[in-house]
Design an enzyme around this catalytic site. Sequence first.
Site, PDB file in Angstrom:
ATOM      1  N   CYS A  86     -14.518   1.090 -48.924  1.00  0.00           N
ATOM      2  CA  CYS A  86     -13.725   0.138 -49.040  1.00  0.00           C
ATOM      3  C   CYS A  86     -15.017  -0.981 -48.424  1.00  0.00           C
ATOM      4  O   CYS A  86     -16.145  -1.172 -48.849  1.00  0.00           O
ATOM      5  CB  CYS A  86     -13.779   0.296 -47.839  1.00  0.00           C
ATOM      6  SG  CYS A  86     -12.192  -0.048 -46.403  1.00  0.00           S
ATOM      7  N   ASP A 140     -14.219   6.076 -36.767  1.00  0.00           N
ATOM      8  CA  ASP A 140     -15.218   5.947 -37.805  1.00  0.00           C
ATOM      9  C   ASP A 140     -16.930   5.420 -36.831  1.00  0.00           C
ATOM     10  O   ASP A 140     -16.143   5.848 -35.781  1.00  0.00           O
ATOM     11  CB  ASP A 140     -15.259   3.873 -37.663  1.00  0.00           C
ATOM     12  CG  ASP A 140     -15.761   3.041 -38.600  1.00  0.00           C
ATOM     13  OD1 ASP A 140     -16.482   3.855 -38.989  1.00  0.00           O
ATOM     14  OD2 ASP A 140     -15.435   1.728 -39.495  1.00  0.00           O
TER      15      ASP A 140
END
Length: 208
Positions: free
Chosen positions: A6, A129
């Site tokens: 990402c 996360d």
Amino acid sequence: MFVKVCGLATPADIDVAAEAGADAIGLVISGTSVRGLDRDTAVRLAAHARAHTPAHVLSVLVVNDTPAADAAALARELDVDALQLHGRYDADDFTAAARVFPRLWRATSLKERPDTRVGAYGEEVLLLDSPRAGSGARWDLSLLDTARPEGTWLLAGGLAPGNVAEAVDRARPWGVDVSSGVESAPGAKDHALIRDFVTAAKAAGARR
């Protein structure tokens, strides 16, 4: 082991991630992230991904401070494969986004006390996360002992080539997501680290 890289910022970043074997690449639009792209850059990178990566490599638009319906319209405009709503988006936000763009991923942290059922908000992928997304901070994976999702979920937060195998063994995710752990400086991807991370993650998945 599904691997998403990402926060990519250049065509070369995308090329290297795809060549290394990543299954998805993430493009971030955010007013608060060092990895945030402006709209025109995101358009160019999404077009590059469509033209230069294998069909199985997914392109994911990642947002954390854009209204859900607006983010969905942008995802449709960029012609990405999925939209990741990251942070404090609620079920109504997902409903609003799905009216415009149906392929949604949900990213959150256990600090937010989320519903950890994959698909609880209609998403096809759940990402767990660190409480400080994008910080590179590791988090206490033992928290998953009582909140481990089942199915298509990604582990993120503080992962890097040197620790992803241990994290995979501990958390047993369907996939992993990396950003700061493959950077030479905030927002600057290190291509050697991308290759090393994908190799390590895939090897860890193969050993399970």
